[in-house]
Motif scaffolding. Structure first.
Motif, PDB file in Angstrom:
ATOM      1  N   ALA A 131       8.713 -46.810 -16.966  1.00  0.00           N
ATOM      2  CA  ALA A 131       8.437 -46.451 -18.360  1.00  0.00           C
ATOM      3  C   ALA A 131       7.065 -46.948 -18.779  1.00  0.00           C
ATOM      4  O   ALA A 131       6.312 -46.241 -19.467  1.00  0.00           O
ATOM      5  N   ALA A 132       6.708 -48.171 -18.356  1.00  0.00           N
ATOM      6  CA  ALA A 132       5.386 -48.724 -18.688  1.00  0.00           C
ATOM      7  C   ALA A 132       4.278 -47.926 -18.018  1.00  0.00           C
ATOM      8  O   ALA A 132       3.224 -47.662 -18.624  1.00  0.00           O
ATOM      9  N   TYR A 133       4.492 -47.536 -16.790  1.00  0.00           N
ATOM     10  CA  TYR A 133       3.514 -46.745 -16.031  1.00  0.00           C
ATOM     11  C   TYR A 133       3.297 -45.397 -16.716  1.00  0.00           C
ATOM     12  O   TYR A 133       2.150 -44.990 -17.006  1.00  0.00           O
ATOM     13  N   ALA A 134       4.380 -44.684 -17.006  1.00  0.00           N
ATOM     14  CA  ALA A 134       4.261 -43.373 -17.640  1.00  0.00           C
ATOM     15  C   ALA A 134       3.620 -43.481 -19.021  1.00  0.00           C
ATOM     16  O   ALA A 134       2.817 -42.618 -19.416  1.00  0.00           O
ATOM     17  N   ALA A 135       3.931 -44.554 -19.751  1.00  0.00           N
ATOM     18  CA  ALA A 135       3.347 -44.742 -21.081  1.00  0.00           C
ATOM     19  C   ALA A 135       1.842 -44.948 -20.990  1.00  0.00           C
ATOM     20  O   ALA A 135       1.079 -44.443 -21.830  1.00  0.00           O
ATOM     21  N   ARG A 136       1.390 -45.685 -19.975  1.00  0.00           N
ATOM     22  CA  ARG A 136      -0.054 -45.906 -19.813  1.00  0.00           C
ATOM     23  C   ARG A 136      -0.765 -44.600 -19.449  1.00  0.00           C
ATOM     24  O   ARG A 136      -1.851 -44.313 -19.959  1.00  0.00           O
ATOM     25  N   VAL A 137      -0.163 -43.810 -18.569  1.00  0.00           N
ATOM     26  CA  VAL A 137      -0.747 -42.513 -18.226  1.00  0.00           C
ATOM     27  C   VAL A 137      -0.878 -41.648 -19.479  1.00  0.00           C
ATOM     28  O   VAL A 137      -1.930 -41.036 -19.730  1.00  0.00           O
ATOM     29  N   ALA A 138       0.186 -41.598 -20.274  1.00  0.00           N
ATOM     30  CA  ALA A 138       0.172 -40.781 -21.487  1.00  0.00           C
ATOM     31  C   ALA A 138      -0.870 -41.282 -22.480  1.00  0.00           C
ATOM     32  O   ALA A 138      -1.550 -40.484 -23.145  1.00  0.00           O
ATOM     33  N   GLU A 139      -1.012 -42.595 -22.585  1.00  0.00           N
ATOM     34  CA  GLU A 139      -2.000 -43.172 -23.499  1.00  0.00           C
ATOM     35  C   GLU A 139      -3.409 -42.769 -23.092  1.00  0.00           C
ATOM     36  O   GLU A 139      -4.238 -42.391 -23.934  1.00  0.00           O
ATOM     37  N   CYS A 140      -3.699 -42.853 -21.784  1.00  0.00           N
ATOM     38  CA  CYS A 140      -5.022 -42.453 -21.311  1.00  0.00           C
ATOM     39  C   CYS A 140      -5.262 -40.962 -21.548  1.00  0.00           C
ATOM     40  O   CYS A 140      -6.363 -40.556 -21.944  1.00  0.00           O
ATOM     41  N   ALA A 141      -4.238 -40.155 -21.315  1.00  0.00           N
ATOM     42  CA  ALA A 141      -4.387 -38.717 -21.534  1.00  0.00           C
ATOM     43  C   ALA A 141      -4.727 -38.412 -22.988  1.00  0.00           C
ATOM     44  O   ALA A 141      -5.521 -37.507 -23.284  1.00  0.00           O
ATOM     45  N   ARG A 142      -4.137 -39.179 -23.896  1.00  0.00           N
ATOM     46  CA  ARG A 142      -4.373 -38.956 -25.329  1.00  0.00           C
ATOM     47  C   ARG A 142      -5.737 -39.453 -25.783  1.00  0.00           C
ATOM     48  O   ARG A 142      -6.391 -38.826 -26.618  1.00  0.00           O
ATOM     49  N   SER A 143      -6.160 -40.600 -25.262  1.00  0.00           N
ATOM     50  CA  SER A 143      -7.292 -41.281 -25.893  1.00  0.00           C
ATOM     51  C   SER A 143      -8.461 -41.625 -24.983  1.00  0.00           C
ATOM     52  O   SER A 143      -9.514 -42.049 -25.469  1.00  0.00           O
ATOM     53  N   TRP A 144      -8.308 -41.455 -23.662  1.00  0.00           N
ATOM     54  CA  TRP A 144      -9.382 -41.874 -22.767  1.00  0.00           C
ATOM     55  C   TRP A 144      -9.374 -41.004 -21.509  1.00  0.00           C
ATOM     56  O   TRP A 144      -8.784 -41.367 -20.506  1.00  0.00           O
ATOM     57  N   PRO A 145     -10.040 -39.854 -21.549  1.00  0.00           N
ATOM     58  CA  PRO A 145     -10.017 -38.933 -20.417  1.00  0.00           C
ATOM     59  C   PRO A 145     -10.479 -39.545 -19.101  1.00  0.00           C
ATOM     60  O   PRO A 145      -9.906 -39.252 -18.042  1.00  0.00           O
ATOM     61  N   ALA A 146     -11.496 -40.391 -19.130  1.00  0.00           N
ATOM     62  CA  ALA A 146     -11.962 -41.002 -17.881  1.00  0.00           C
ATOM     63  C   ALA A 146     -10.903 -41.923 -17.291  1.00  0.00           C
ATOM     64  O   ALA A 146     -10.759 -42.023 -16.061  1.00  0.00           O
ATOM     65  N   GLY A 147     -10.153 -42.605 -18.148  1.00  0.00           N
ATOM     66  CA  GLY A 147      -9.051 -43.428 -17.669  1.00  0.00           C
ATOM     67  C   GLY A 147      -7.958 -42.572 -17.056  1.00  0.00           C
ATOM     68  O   GLY A 147      -7.338 -42.956 -16.053  1.00  0.00           O
ATOM     69  N   TYR A 148      -7.714 -41.414 -17.645  1.00  0.00           N
ATOM     70  CA  TYR A 148      -6.749 -40.475 -17.081  1.00  0.00           C
ATOM     71  C   TYR A 148      -7.172 -40.075 -15.668  1.00  0.00           C
ATOM     72  O   TYR A 148      -6.326 -39.962 -14.768  1.00  0.00           O
ATOM     73  N   VAL A 149      -8.468 -39.878 -15.459  1.00  0.00           N
ATOM     74  CA  VAL A 149      -8.967 -39.520 -14.128  1.00  0.00           C
ATOM     75  C   VAL A 149      -8.591 -40.598 -13.107  1.00  0.00           C
ATOM     76  O   VAL A 149      -8.240 -40.282 -11.963  1.00  0.00           O
ATOM     77  N   ALA A 150      -8.637 -41.867 -13.500  1.00  0.00           N
ATOM     78  CA  ALA A 150      -8.261 -42.943 -12.582  1.00  0.00           C
ATOM     79  C   ALA A 150      -6.823 -42.775 -12.108  1.00  0.00           C
ATOM     80  O   ALA A 150      -6.517 -42.943 -10.918  1.00  0.00           O
TER      81      ALA A 150
END
Length: 220
Positions: A107-126
C-alpha cells in the motif's frame, strides 16, 4: 567537465542504485521463491501485490501521456495490468478480486507511485524505470522458474505478466529506453532527485519482499 557530468544518465542511475537493486533481488523471500522452496500460494500472493503497484503505475500513466518529462516513457506495449488480471484469474479463480488486500508495504509503495504520478513526473519516471526494465530483464528468470516449479504453460496463463508480446526485441527496446533516460528533460539537481527516488523505489520493493517473507517463512 567532471566525470559525473560526462556519464550518461542511464549509466548513472543504474550504478547509483546498484546496492538497493541487489538488496531487493537477494531478499530471502525472492531467493526462496526462485529456489523452489515456496509453493504456488507464495507466488500467487506476490502476483497480487504486483497488481496493486502496477495499477498505480498505469492509472498514473493515463494522466502523463502528454507530459514533456514522463510522456516519452509511456509506452502501451509495456502495460501489465491486463496481464496481471489474467494471471490472477488463473491463480485465484474468476472472483479473484474478492478479499484482495495489499500488504502494508505494498500500500505504501503504490501510494508513493500515485503521489509521483500526480505531482512529480520525473519521480514517476524513476518508478517506471525500476519496474519495467526489471520486468524485461530479471522478470524473465521468475517466469522460467514459475513455469518449471508449478507447471504453467510456457508464456501462458499464470506468467503472462512477464510476457511482452508487443516487444519482439527486448534488448533493442531497453537500448531505446536508456536513450530516453539519457535525454531526460531535467537539470543535474533534478536528475539527482530522480536517482534518489530510484533508490527509494527499490527500498519500497524490498519492504514488500520482507513482508511477504514474514507471511511465507520457511520451516526450520
Amino acid at each position: 567537465m567532471d566525470a559525473t557530468a560526462a556519464t550518461p544518465f542511464s549509466t548513472l542511475i543504474r550504478t547509483a542504485s546498484h546496492e538497493q537493486h541487489t538488496e531487493a533481488e537477494t531478499s530471502s523471500f525472492m531467493s526462496d521463491l526462485l529456489g523452489g522452496r515456496l509453493g504456488v500460494d507464495a507466488y500467487t500472493r506476490y502476483t497480487e501485490q504486483l497488481w496493486f503497484v502496477y495499477r498505480a503505475l498505469e492509472e498514473g500513466a493515463r494522466e502523463l501521456g502528454t507530459d514533456p518529462v514522463a510522456g516519452p516513457f509511456i509506452r502501451p506495449e509495456l502495460m501489465r495490468t491486463a496481464e496481471l488480471e489474467r494471471d490472477l484469474a488463473h491463480l485465484r479463480g474468476a472472483d479473484w478480486r474478492a478479499g484482495l488486500e495489499p500488504l502494508p508495504a505494498t500500500a505504501a509503495y503504490a501510494a508513493r507511485v500515485a503521489e509521483c504520478a500526480r505531482s512529480w513526473p520525473a519521480g514517476y519516471v524513476a518508478h517506471h524505470y525500476t519496474r519495467y526494465l526489471g520486468d524485461l530483464s530479471g522478470g524473465q528468470i521468475i517466469r522460467d522458474r514459475a513455469e518449471r516449479a508449478w507447471g504453467f504453460a510456457r508464456k501462458g496463463d499464470g506468467v503472462r505478466f512477464y510476457v511482452f508480446e508487443q516487444i519482439p526485441n527486448p534488448a533493442s527496446f531497453k537500448r531505446d529506453y536508456r536513450e530516453l533516460l539519457d535525454g531526460l528533460d531535467a537539470d543535474d539537481l533534478e536528475k539527482q532527485r530522480v536517482v534518489d527516488e530510484c533508490k527509494r523505489a527499490f527500498a519500497l520493493n524490498t519492504a514488500v519482499f520482507r513482508e511477504l517473507g514474514e507471511v511465507f517463512p520457511l520451516s526450520a
